[in-house]
Scaffold this active site. Sequence first.
Site, PDB file in Angstrom:
ATOM      1  N   LYS A 271       0.848  -1.196   0.000  1.00  0.00           N
ATOM      2  CA  LYS A 271       0.000   0.000   0.000  1.00  0.00           C
ATOM      3  C   LYS A 271       0.884   1.247   0.000  1.00  0.00           C
ATOM      4  O   LYS A 271       1.940   1.236   0.627  1.00  0.00           O
ATOM      5  CB  LYS A 271      -0.839   0.053   1.282  1.00  0.00           C
ATOM      6  CG  LYS A 271      -1.984  -0.903   1.352  1.00  0.00           C
ATOM      7  CD  LYS A 271      -2.710  -0.736   2.691  1.00  0.00           C
ATOM      8  CE  LYS A 271      -3.797  -1.776   2.878  1.00  0.00           C
ATOM      9  NZ  LYS A 271      -4.909  -1.661   1.929  1.00  0.00           N
ATOM     10  N   ARG A 346     -10.031 -11.485   2.949  1.00  0.00           N
ATOM     11  CA  ARG A 346     -10.901 -12.575   2.486  1.00  0.00           C
ATOM     12  C   ARG A 346     -10.193 -13.928   2.585  1.00  0.00           C
ATOM     13  O   ARG A 346     -10.843 -14.952   2.751  1.00  0.00           O
ATOM     14  CB  ARG A 346     -11.381 -12.270   1.054  1.00  0.00           C
ATOM     15  CG  ARG A 346     -10.288 -12.179   0.033  1.00  0.00           C
ATOM     16  CD  ARG A 346     -10.754 -11.499  -1.257  1.00  0.00           C
ATOM     17  NE  ARG A 346     -10.818 -10.041  -1.093  1.00  0.00           N
ATOM     18  CZ  ARG A 346     -11.240  -9.205  -2.039  1.00  0.00           C
ATOM     19  NH1 ARG A 346     -11.635  -9.665  -3.209  1.00  0.00           N
ATOM     20  NH2 ARG A 346     -11.281  -7.908  -1.813  1.00  0.00           N
TER      21      ARG A 346
HETATM   22  N1  BES Z   1      -7.795  -3.618   4.839  1.00  0.00           N
HETATM   23  C1  BES Z   1      -8.063  -3.302   3.480  1.00  0.00           C
HETATM   24  C2  BES Z   1      -9.395  -2.581   3.285  1.00  0.00           C
HETATM   25  C3  BES Z   1      -9.552  -1.224   3.892  1.00  0.00           C
HETATM   26  C4  BES Z   1      -9.403  -0.085   3.114  1.00  0.00           C
HETATM   27  C5  BES Z   1      -9.940  -1.079   5.212  1.00  0.00           C
HETATM   28  C6  BES Z   1      -9.604   1.174   3.679  1.00  0.00           C
HETATM   29  C7  BES Z   1     -10.121   0.164   5.766  1.00  0.00           C
HETATM   30  C8  BES Z   1      -9.967   1.287   5.004  1.00  0.00           C
HETATM   31  C9  BES Z   1      -8.098  -4.580   2.651  1.00  0.00           C
HETATM   32  O1  BES Z   1      -7.294  -5.611   3.091  1.00  0.00           O
HETATM   33  C10 BES Z   1      -7.648  -4.213   1.281  1.00  0.00           C
HETATM   34  O2  BES Z   1      -6.517  -3.824   1.144  1.00  0.00           O
HETATM   35  N2  BES Z   1      -8.538  -4.328   0.312  1.00  0.00           N
HETATM   36  C11 BES Z   1      -8.218  -4.002  -1.024  1.00  0.00           C
HETATM   37  C12 BES Z   1      -8.806  -5.079  -1.911  1.00  0.00           C
HETATM   38  C13 BES Z   1      -8.377  -4.972  -3.333  1.00  0.00           C
HETATM   39  C14 BES Z   1      -6.906  -5.287  -3.446  1.00  0.00           C
HETATM   40  C15 BES Z   1      -9.198  -5.939  -4.144  1.00  0.00           C
HETATM   41  C16 BES Z   1      -8.851  -2.644  -1.348  1.00  0.00           C
HETATM   42  O3  BES Z   1      -9.968  -2.379  -0.883  1.00  0.00           O
HETATM   43  O4  BES Z   1      -8.203  -1.848  -2.002  1.00  0.00           O
HETATM   44 ZN    ZN Z   2      -5.318  -5.482   2.349  1.00  0.00          ZN
END
Ligand code: BES
Ligand code: ZN
Length: 499
Positions: A271, A346
């Site tokens: 990230k 997931r």
């Molecule tokens: N923990 C994140 C989701 C999240 C985003 C929580 C903002 C709280 C605030 C999750 O693990 C994630 O990174 N999801 C990705 C999924 C994508 C790679 C399909 C996302 O939402 O960008």
């Molecule tokens: Zn994530």
Amino acid sequence: MKVSVTTIALKELDVDMMVVPCSEDHREKLATSLKALEDDGVNRALEDFTGKKGEAVVAYPSELNSRRLVLVGVDSDPENEFEHLRDSAARGASTCHDLKVETAAIVVPSYLDNAEMSAQALVEGFVLGSYRFDRYRTNSSSSFKGTQRLVVHSSSNDKAARKGADRGRIVAESVITARDLVNTSPDEKTPVLLAKAIERSGEKYGYTVSVWDKALIEDEKMGGLLAVNRGSMDPPTFSILEWQPDNAVNSKPVVLVGKGVVFDTGGLSLKPTKDSMDAMKSDMAGAAAVIGAMEGVARLNLPLHVVALIPATDNRPGENAYVPGDVVKMHSGKTVEVLNTDAEGRMILADALSYASTYNPELVIDLATLTGAAVVALGKFVGAVMTNRTDGFESRVADMVTAGERSGDRVHPLPLFNKYGEDIKSNVADIKNVGSRAAGSITAGKFLEHFVDYPWIHLDIAGPSFLLSADSYRSVGGTGFGVRLLLDYLRTYSNPKKK
Ligand code: BES
Ligand code: ZN
Ligand code: ZN
């Protein structure tokens, strides 16, 4: 905070601050009853008070035992009545905080007909509005430790008010458990440390806890949890919490599942830091909500058999980290092609959901900070609710939405139409762990649906679980979102008469 209920005359209430909530609509009635106290200070404050939401007028009475009094406005919009009470109580709490008030009273407005729910809402708003997370502050220049005692004043039905006030205190304290866990520094809540915190909570409130270590997780073949953990220095844990009272109304348990990613860097699909990774200590907010809810279930003595499952790990780009292209064999036996290591929630939830099946559950509810797409769709104050199409799916969602309205942890439905499932078809495995950009929260839900074979509710709480600035009784940082929602839902569930 100590909470008690009294019916003594307002004049006699001996506190540092008396909080008097009132809406515009009832301002005249309030004025009449307060004028009967014949107090100059109070009368002058009344002149400045309209009852509008957000308003707070402080008075220094001369004829009352109370040192101060604050009139706080209440939104008179009839929709969401209890939420308005929470907001006004939080307004009172913030005045108490500014004036370093140690003992406060809050007056249940006599124009409200549901004394129990009103007292509950006022106590929740006050206790949660008083919350500050200052474990790590070293410059405690002031000796003020926050308001220590709250007296709920009810002139009508003190029995109902007592019931509501007690419940409000327990619910708020359960929310605070979740807030504290989310706000804790990530290095102090590694999976093993988180599991230890769960064990302490179980001991304190009388539910059982068993914790699996990495070896047991390997024996159970939880491939998703182990894959996410591969980049980490810290081993994963899988915690099982259980509340099984003799008078349970259900023979098959309700199972809660909470995403326990104690820090989400994204893994190799790293990230960016700003506005993305920097709040990711909150990626265990689902787990925190489930832990808080279990405390509440036990403390409220709900006649319900409840099990909670918490898969925990961090997600990091270590030398051995899982990579895009890896195919993972999950606990259920299905295979997943990993195309983005940041879609780790997931992966670990899937294993917990397929393990939940061994309980032959009546219902499974998972809570997870799963997708940024949920924040885009519903914002920072509302969670997403999804369910599989088994018998009664419509009322399942409707009941969850209602619990959200009542508790203040609001949720809104998203569909799980099968068409969305096409987005996670893989070229090499049973499914892949990401879809396209479209409907990201729903494809995440469709992914999880592959691992359930029972009635199931999925709550994506990525938006409301963590705030960058406080909003009324929702504190900055962890909000404890989901605890009040679950407790309201489960309390109604265990007592269908109350629906
Ligand atoms: N923990 C994140 C989701 C999240 C985003 C929580 C903002 C709280 C605030 C999750 O693990 C994630 O990174 N999801 C990705 C999924 C994508 C790679 C399909 C996302 O939402 O960008
Ligand atoms: Zn994530
Ligand atoms: Zn995550």
